[in-house]
Write a protein that holds these residues in place. Structure first.
Motif, short mmCIF file in Angstrom:
data_model
loop_
_atom_site.label_atom_id
_atom_site.label_comp_id
_atom_site.label_asym_id
_atom_site.label_seq_id
_atom_site.Cartn_x
_atom_site.Cartn_y
_atom_site.Cartn_z
N ASP A 89 0.85 -1.19 0.00
CA ASP A 89 0.00 0.00 0.00
C ASP A 89 0.88 1.23 0.00
O ASP A 89 2.05 1.17 0.37
N GLU A 101 3.24 4.82 -7.43
CA GLU A 101 2.12 4.27 -8.19
C GLU A 101 2.56 3.85 -9.59
O GLU A 101 2.26 2.76 -10.06
N GLY A 160 -1.83 8.08 -1.35
CA GLY A 160 -2.45 8.46 -2.61
C GLY A 160 -1.75 9.53 -3.42
O GLY A 160 -1.97 9.63 -4.63
N ARG A 169 -9.01 1.34 -2.10
CA ARG A 169 -8.51 2.66 -1.70
C ARG A 169 -9.34 3.14 -0.51
O ARG A 169 -10.57 3.06 -0.56
N GLU A 220 -4.46 -2.06 -8.65
CA GLU A 220 -5.15 -1.50 -7.47
C GLU A 220 -6.36 -2.35 -7.13
O GLU A 220 -7.15 -2.69 -8.00
N VAL A 256 -3.79 3.60 -0.72
CA VAL A 256 -4.07 2.84 -1.94
C VAL A 256 -3.48 1.44 -1.80
O VAL A 256 -2.32 1.29 -1.39
N ASP A 282 -5.41 9.55 0.71
CA ASP A 282 -5.90 8.19 0.49
C ASP A 282 -4.81 7.16 0.80
O ASP A 282 -3.62 7.43 0.62
#
Ligand SMILES: CC(C)(COP(=O)(O)OP(=O)(O)OC[C@H]1O[C@@H](n2cnc3c(N)ncnc32)[C@H](O)[C@@H]1OP(=O)(O)O)[C@@H](O)C(=O)NCCC(=O)NCCS
Length: 174
Positions: A126, A135, A129, A148, A145, A164, A162
Motif C-alpha cells: 500500500d 504508483e 495516494g 482505496r 489497485e 491505496v 488516500d
C-alpha cells in the motif's frame, strides 16, 4: 549498482546508513509510515525482527551504489494463518540522491523474484495516494489497485490522504 540480500541482523554501519536514509526521506515528507524520523534503535529492532524470521517468511534487500547504501526494501509473509500464502511488501525506499536511476525498479524486481521463489502467491502493498512515483513504478511492474481508503493517511494534523492498496498475483506471472 548492486543489490544484496540481508539474512542476518545488519552491521552497525548499515543500520546507521539505513536510519539516515529513512530519516532524510521522512523529513522530506516521504510516505514511509513515519510522521517523524525514526530513532536508530527502532530501525535496528525492525531489522533484527526481520532477520529472526524464517528465510521464506521475510526478505530484506539493500541496494548499494559504489558501496554506499542507496535503497532498501523488504516483504514479510502474513502471520495470520488464513493469509499465510501471501506476503506484504512493507517498505521500499531509495535515497533522494539516488532516485530516478533505476534503483527502485531493481529492488522491486528482485523482491518479486524472491517472493516467487519462496512460494508467495499474492504480494500486496500500500502507498499514500499522492505518491505518483510509487504508483507508476508498481503499475509498471504488474501490480493492480484493489482498493482505496479515502482520507486514511494522516501525516500531520492538517492533511488526510488516500491509502491505496495494490496486489500482484505471482501465480499467474510468466
Ligand atoms: C518510489 C521510489 C522507491 C522509486 O525509486 P527510484 O529508484 O527513484 O525509481 P526508479 O528510478 O527505479 O524508477 C522506476 C519507476 O518509478 C517511477 N518513477 C520514479 N520516479 C518518478 C517520479 N519522480 N515521477 C513519476 N514516476 C516516477 C517511474 O515509473 C519509473 O519508471 P520509468 O523511469 O521507466 O518511468 C522512490 O522514489 C522512493 O523511495 N520514494 C520515497 C519513499 C517511497 O515513497 N516509497 C514507496 C512507498 S510504498
Amino acid at each position: 549498482m548492486k543489490v544484496e540480500s540481508v539474512g542476518h541482523a545488519p552491521d552497525p554501519a548499515t543500520v546507521r546508513a539505513l536510519t539516515r536514509l529513512v530519516g532524510d526521506l521522512v523529513s522530506a515528507d516521504a510516505a514511509l509510515g513515519w510522521t517523524s524520523p525514526p530513532a536508530q534503535d527502532e530501525i535496528e529492532a525492525l531489522l533484527a525482527e526481520l532477520a529472526g524470521l524464517a528465510p521464506d517468511d521475510a526478505y530484506l534487500l539493500l541496494a548499494r551504489v559504489d558501496g554506499e547504501v542507496a535503497g532498501f526494501g523488504y516483504w514479510r509473509r502474513y502471520s495470520r494463518p488464513t493469509h499465510r500464502p501471501h506476503a506484504d511488501l512493507e517498505k521500499l525506499a531509495v535515497a533522494a540522491e539516488f532516485s530516478g536511476r533505476g534503483v527502485g525498479r531493481l529492488l522491486l524486481r528482485a523482491l518479486i523474484e524472491r517472493a516467487r521463489a519462496a512460494g508467495i502467491e499474492q504480494l500486496t502493498l500500500d502507498f499514500r495516494g499522492d505518491n505518483a512515483a510509487a504508483e507508476r513504478l508498481y503499475l509498471s511492474a504488474g501490480f493492480r489497485e484493489y482498493g482505496r481508503l479515502p482520507d486514511f493517511v494522516a501525516p500531520d494534523a492538517g492533511r488526510r490522504l488516500d491509502k491505496v492498496f495494490h496486489v500482484l498475483d505471482l501465480r499467474h506471472l510468466k
